[in-house]
Structures are given as structure tokens and as C-alpha cells.
Write an enzyme that holds these catalytic residues in place. Structure first.
Site, mmCIF file in Angstrom:
data_model
loop_
_atom_site.group_PDB
_atom_site.id
_atom_site.type_symbol
_atom_site.label_atom_id
_atom_site.label_comp_id
_atom_site.label_asym_id
_atom_site.label_seq_id
_atom_site.Cartn_x
_atom_site.Cartn_y
_atom_site.Cartn_z
ATOM 1 N N CYS A 1 71.871 -75.464 -67.900
ATOM 2 C CA CYS A 1 72.518 -76.710 -68.122
ATOM 3 C C CYS A 1 71.763 -77.415 -69.848
ATOM 4 C CB CYS A 1 72.648 -77.413 -66.923
ATOM 5 S SG CYS A 1 73.275 -77.358 -65.782
ATOM 6 N N GLY B 1 69.043 -79.950 -64.019
ATOM 7 C CA GLY B 1 67.564 -79.218 -63.390
ATOM 8 C C GLY B 1 68.134 -79.389 -61.606
ATOM 9 N N GLU C 1 65.120 -48.626 -73.326
ATOM 10 C CA GLU C 1 66.862 -49.883 -73.980
ATOM 11 C C GLU C 1 66.477 -50.413 -75.537
ATOM 12 O OE1 GLU C 1 66.960 -52.520 -70.919
ATOM 13 O OE2 GLU C 1 69.101 -52.576 -71.357
ATOM 14 N N HIS D 1 54.042 -33.317 -58.095
ATOM 15 C CA HIS D 1 55.059 -31.702 -57.784
ATOM 16 C C HIS D 1 56.137 -31.920 -59.195
ATOM 17 C CE1 HIS D 1 53.882 -32.407 -54.329
ATOM 18 N NE2 HIS D 1 53.731 -33.672 -54.251
HETATM 19 C C1 F6R Z 1 69.340 -53.701 -68.783
HETATM 20 C C2 F6R Z 1 70.720 -53.752 -67.517
HETATM 21 C C3 F6R Z 1 70.950 -52.911 -67.649
HETATM 22 C C4 F6R Z 1 71.913 -53.880 -66.246
HETATM 23 C C5 F6R Z 1 73.292 -52.788 -65.390
HETATM 24 C C6 F6R Z 1 73.998 -53.658 -64.571
HETATM 25 O O1 F6R Z 1 68.626 -54.438 -69.076
HETATM 26 O O2 F6R Z 1 70.699 -55.063 -68.298
HETATM 27 O O3 F6R Z 1 70.831 -52.135 -66.581
HETATM 28 O O4 F6R Z 1 70.926 -54.655 -64.931
HETATM 29 O O5 F6R Z 1 74.549 -52.700 -66.954
HETATM 30 O O6 F6R Z 1 74.528 -55.244 -65.123
HETATM 31 P P1 F6R Z 1 74.767 -56.286 -64.073
HETATM 32 O O7 F6R Z 1 73.747 -57.306 -63.386
HETATM 33 O O8 F6R Z 1 75.330 -57.440 -64.479
HETATM 34 O O9 F6R Z 1 75.757 -55.966 -62.862
#
Ligand code: F6R
Length: 600
Positions: A2, A100, A483, A499
Site C-alpha cells: 500500500c 501495515g 535467469e 550417480h
Molecule cells: C523465477 C520466476 C518464475 C515464476 C514462474 C511462476 O524467478 O519468477 O519461475 O516463479 O513463472 O510464476 P507464478 O508464481 O507467478 O505463477
């Protein structure tokens, strides 16, 4: 999260408020509202959705001359994003905006003689204030008494017709600042809405409260002792104001995790029990197993949960990746609780699974960060993550909020199923209360990771390894690194390296070993020794001394595995970020990725 704005003065009050709220859009919101007090009384406007909706509602009202205003953008945590739940909340003479969480709002509500009409925790503030005002007939005294009865976190602005020309304010745990300029007095929950009008600001400290007029601020501390306001320079630009002093949104979000874990527990813990008011005990108790479905980082949170649920609630767990589940012709059992986890609430793969499962008559619980999202709307019950908007594409703070919500769920279920001794239950609760410290970034750790990151810019790959709950953490660390740095990284269960993957080991293979001392330390130690013997370069994240590591990222060390988990989480997040920054990448918007994956 918020946002709050406020203004006292004779400039165009509506524009100041609405433009201020616009500057807070970056924090995310699902409804907004303002209240303006002039000689003739207070008028208030609220709207769900974009600020344009609020602007349209306010359009026919153009107050001129002196006035007092408070405004708010709301990110739903208690109650749906509706007009009724939007701020400002009001009673007979007064209006309030609040950031909050008021932990004891239920208790306050039941002590009131007036009736709250919203589902929020915030509305009780104005009711309690008016009750005190009735008794004391002194707005400042009433405000102070009211504030002392609130438990939780708050940044509050309150106006009342009983004292025109004045804004009452208080801060504990949520940011709030005030500036005095030639054009009047300005309030905000961050620099962003104030920058256009002022150069410096009084950043309130926890426990500070007071009242302000157009050109004067009276400030006291929690004990009622007068405090001399000290003004400090604000951010130099709008863009840096939005990042609140950090270089990137991802950095801000990593650092925000401590606050988020605090907020995610508010109202959910007693001294010796968990309270998850979203989940009716009888409803939860009828399930005898659980399936959790998600994608990416959210799936890693599900993996952590699989260990926690079995350990704490002694309930069989099945976890599944959404894109796989959909097409495997799953056999569903109505005694199994189906859970979906999603930060955005819009991920197509997860949403489709949810629809398929619902069509087959299953009940679905969603853990989600966005209240008005498709996943929340389609689910039977939801637990909101309270992480606020996540701007960086790579998820950080939503992950820690997911893990915390799942830890709460597992402990709550264990409490209901009586699978936890009272000693174990109170150990879990005590550890949860310390979690915000475990994700507080120590300056020396960040500096160490920054220096170490320059060694990680080459090589033929990274293995993140861990055991038990540190295995999904290894997967998450590897996902973060790939990423945003575009380097090849894999997460692996440490015991599985022998393994096959150990064949890759040589000096150019970096192994990030998550060596928590609370779970299977000796086991992972020997797994790392095997890699070290093949000359792999070892970076150990541990509180122990480990002679075979080429480098160590030292953590403080904790007695509870989940606290070690959170300590190591910030280490892997920072490592990914620092490597990616050194490589010159856009760490907030990595190539080829979108924040919300709404296609299959
Ligand atoms: C990694 C990331 C993605 C999301 C995935 C699922 O940093 O952001 O792997 O976790 O695309 O996204 P949500 O949680 O929005 O369903």
C-alpha cells in the site's frame, strides 16, 4: 504494498493527491481513495482498479482554497479489493488511511460499540479513535490513546472534523515521512510522491506520532516525550525514489524480505498456536493428503513444503509441475487437498490445472500474491502472500513469502491433527518469529559476495547442491543465477552427484554447496569432499569452517533448519545478482523472460 499520501495547504489539493498516488503506482495496488477536508466538512472518493477510475470519480469535485487531504493505494491483504475495503475508512467525524497490519483488529472490533462495515483490519483504527474521542473530548489525546492500543505494524494518517486543518500521524514498522514546503505540508510513505514539491523530509522513526498543520509539525515518541524533527535530503530523482535507494528493483526486493516475513506472520501467531483464519479447521481436517502444483520458483516453494508437511503434519504430499500435470491424465482423490501456488495468480499452466481439477469436483486452495487475480478468483479458498508487488522479473521476495506461508500451513495442520507436541509447536513458532532476522542482509555478507562474484564469470557451469530442504533451495539458487546471468547452472541433490554429474567435475566447474549444519551436515560434507577430490571449485555457504572450500560465504548459523534456509536464501539471491551485474545484464528485466507467463 500500500501507499500513502497527504497534504495540508492551499494548492490544488486533488491534483496533489492524485498525482502523488500516481507516483506510488510502482508499489502495486488494486484500489485507491482520497478524503478531503474543507470548512464544509470531509468528502471522500474511492475506486477499485486503476487510478483513472478514481480520477473519473473525483472529476466533478474541485475544491478550491485551503484544505487537508489524505490518500491511499491499497494492495489487498485482509478482504477483497472492493470499494468498501478501500481506504480511507471513516466513522462519524473522522477518516483514516493505514499501511501495515493491525494484528489485534479482531479483539478491537469485538470491544467496539460501533459496527465496522469492511473486511479490513484498518477500519478499527477510526472506530477506536472515535470511541476515545467520545470519552476524552480531545482529539490529540484520543489519537495517542488509540495508537497505544494497536498491535502490529502501521503508518497512519487521520483527519477529523473535530480539529480542522490538522493531520494526525503515527509510525511503527511501516515507512512514513513528512515535508514542509512553502506551499504546505506533505506526507508520503516514500519519497516518490513528495519529490515534485519538497527537497527534504522528516523520516519518522518507529514509535513516533504527532500532528501537523500547514507549516508546523508536533512530534512525540512512544513515551510522549517531545522529539525535535530532523529533516534529511530526499532521493535525487523519481527513478531512484522508486528504487528507494537501491540500484535495482531486485536488490530492493531482496532487502525487503525481512519486512515481508514480519508482515506475513502478523495476526497469524499466538504464543503457542498458529491462527490461519482463512482455513476452517473442520474443512482442513477432512483431507488426508495434499497435492501441490506450481511452476518455476513457486514450484521450488512447493518442494520445500513437501518436506515440511510430512514432517510437521504427517500428511502424504505429492508435488507436481503444472505444465506436466495437465496432460498426464491424473487420478484425483476427493480426500486430497489440491493446492496451487502462484506469485502473479495469472500463470497459464497453473490456472489451467486449477480449472481442470475444479471441473472434477476438487476443492482448491491457492497461495497467491495478487488478490484479484484469476487464480484467486477460481479457487475455493486462498491465502494471500502479503509480499507486495514484485517488479523484478526474477522472483525473490514472493518466494520467501511463499515458503513462510507454507511453513505456517504445515505447522497449523500439524497443530490441528495433533501431530506436534506442544514443545515442538512452540519451537516452530519461536523460529518463525526469528525468520525476519535470518533474511536481514548483513552488510559484510553482501560485500563478501560482491567481491567473490568476480571469480564466477567464467567456467563451464555451476552446480548448486544441497540436501533435504536445502535441495529445493539449491534449485532456486541455480534458477536465479541462470535467469539473470545467463550462465549455465543446475540444482542437484548433493547425494545424487556421484550417480552421474560428478563426471563433469574439474577446476572450471563451480559447486555452490549449501551446507546447513542443522540437517545432514556430515552427509553433504562427504558429498562435497568427493567433488573436491576431483578438483571442482567449491564455494561453501555455511556457518562452519570447512577446509576443502575454495571460498566460503559465511552465514551466522542458526539452530532451526528453516532459519538456516532463509539465511542461505539471501546468499544465493545476492550471488546471482552480483554475478549478473558484473556481466552487465539488465538484472530486473532479463532477456527472453516475462513477469507473468500467461501463455502455455
Ligand atoms: C523465477 C520466476 C518464475 C515464476 C514462474 C511462476 O524467478 O519468477 O519461475 O516463479 O513463472 O510464476 P507464478 O508464481 O507467478 O505463477
Amino acid at each position: 504494498m500500500c501507499g500513502i499520501v497527504g497534504y495540508i495547504g492551499s494548492q490544488a489539493i486533488n491534483s496533489i493527491m492524485l498525482d502523488g498516488l500516481k507516483e506510488l503506482e510502482y508499489r502495486g495496488y488494486d484500489s485507491a481513495g482520497i478524503a478531503v477536508m474543507q470548512d464544509e466538512g470531509i468528502r471522500s472518493f474511492k475506486a477499485v482498479g486503476k487510478l483513472e477510475n478514481l480520477r473519473n470519480k473525483v472529476a466533478e469535485y474541485e475544491p478550491e482554497g485551503f484544505g487537508v487531504g489524505i490518500g491511499h493505494t491499497r494492495w489487498a491483504t485482509h478482504g477483497k479489493p472492493t470499494e468498501l475495503n478501500a481506504h480511507p475508512h471513516n466513522l462519524t467525524h473522522s477518516y483514516v488511511v493505514h499501511n501495515g497490519i493491525i494484528e489485534n483488529y479482531q479483539e478491537i472490533k469485538s470491544s467496539l460499540t460501533t459496527e465496522c462495515i469492511s473486511q479490513t483490519d484498518s477500519e478499527v483504527i477510526v472506530h477506536l479513535f472515535e470511541a476515545k474521542l467520545e470519552q476524552l473530548d480531545d482529539p490529540w489525546l484520543a489519537f495517542q490513546k488509540m495508537i497505544h492500543e494497536l498491535h502490529g505494524a502501521f503508518a497512519i494518517l487521520l483527519i477529523t472534523e473535530k480539529l480542522p486543518g490538522t493531520v494526525f500521524f503515527a509510525k511503527k514498522g511501516s515507512p512514513l515521512q513528512i515535508s514542509l514546503a512553502e506551499t504546505g505540508c506533505y506526507f508520503g510513505s516514500s519519497d516518490a510522491p513528495m519529490l515534485e514539491h519538497c527537497q527534504e523530509s522528516l523520516y519518522l522513526e518507529d514509535g513516533h506520532m504527532g500532528y501537523a498543520s500547514e507549516n508546523e509539525i508536533s512530534l512525540v515518541d512512544w513515551q510522549g516525550k517531545t522529539v525535535e524533527p530532523v529533516f534529511k535530503a530526499m532521493a535525487s530523482s523519481r527513478f531512484s525514489a522508486q528504487k528507494e535507494g537501491y540500484r535495482f528493483f531486485i536488490e530492493k526486493e531482496i532487502y525487503e524480505q525481512s519486512q515481508i516475513l514480519t508482515e506475513s506472520l502478523m495476526g497469524r501467531l499466538d504464543d503457542n498456536q498458529i491462527k490461519l483464519e482463512e482455513l476452517e479447521p473442520e474443512w482442513l481436517l477432512k483431507y488426508t493428503s495434499i497435492t501441490i502444483c506450481a511452476c518455476g520458483t513457486s514450484y521450488h516453494a512447493a518442494m520445500v513444503a513437501s518436506y515440511l508437511l510430512e514432517r510437521l503434519a504427517k500428511i502424504p504430499v505429492n508435488i507436481t509441475i503444472a505444465s506436466e500435470f495437465r496432460y498426464r491424465e491424473p487420478i484425483l482423490d476427493s480426500n486430497c487437498l489440491f493446492v496451487v501456488i502462484s506469485q502473479s495468480g495469472e500463470t497459464a499452466d497453473t490456472l489451467e490445472v486449477l480449472k481442470v481439477v475444479k471441473q472434477q469436483g476438487m476443492s482448491v486452495l491457492a497461495l497467491c500474491n495478487v488478490d484479484n487475480s484469476s487464480i484467486v478468483r477460481e479457487s475455493d479458498v486462498s491465502i494471500l502472500l502479503r509480499a507486495g508487488i514484485e517488479k523484478s522479473v526474477a522472483s525473490t521476495k514472493a518466494f520467501s513469502a511463499q515458503v513462510m506461508a507454507l511453513w505456517l500451513l504445515a505447522t497449523y495442520w500439524g497443530q490441528l491433527r495433533k501431530t506436534l507436541s506442544s514443545k515442538r509447536l512452540s519451537q516452530e513458532i519461536q523460529a518463525m518469529r526469528q525468520a525476519h532476522q535470518a533474511v536481514t542482509v548483513p552488510a559484510e555478507m553482501h560485500e563478501r559476495i560482491h567481491r567473490l562474484s568476480k571469480r564466477c564469470l567464467h567456467g563451464h557451469g555451476f552446480f548448486f547442491i544441497g540436501r533435504d530442504i536445502f535441495y529445493p533451495l539449491a534449485l532456486e539458487g541455480a534458477l536465479k543465477l541462470k535467469e539473470i546471468s545467463y550462465l549455465h547452472a543446475e540444482g542437484y541433490p548433493a547425494g545424487e552427484m556421484k550417480h552421474g554429474p560428478i563426471a563433469l567435475a574439474d577446476a572450471e566447474l563451480f559447486t555452490i554447496a549449501l551446507m546447513g549444519k542443522t540437517l545432514l551436515y556430515d552427509k553433504i560434507k562427504s558429498n562435497v569432499e568427493e567433488l573436491s577430490a576431483r578438483d571442482a571449485t567449491i564455494i561453501a555457504i555455511t556457518s562452519e569452517t570447512f577446509a576443502l572450500a575454495d571460498d566460503i560465504i559465511q552465514i551466522k548459523g542458526q539452530e532451526h533448519p528453516m532459519l538456516e534456509f532463509f539465511e542461505m536464501l539471501i546468499a544465493v539471491q545476492l550471488l546471482a545478482m552480483e554475478v549478473a551485474i558484473r556481466l552487465g545484464h539488465d538484472v530486473d528485466m532479463p532477456r527472453n523472460l516475462a513477469k507473468s507467463v500467461t501463455v502455455e
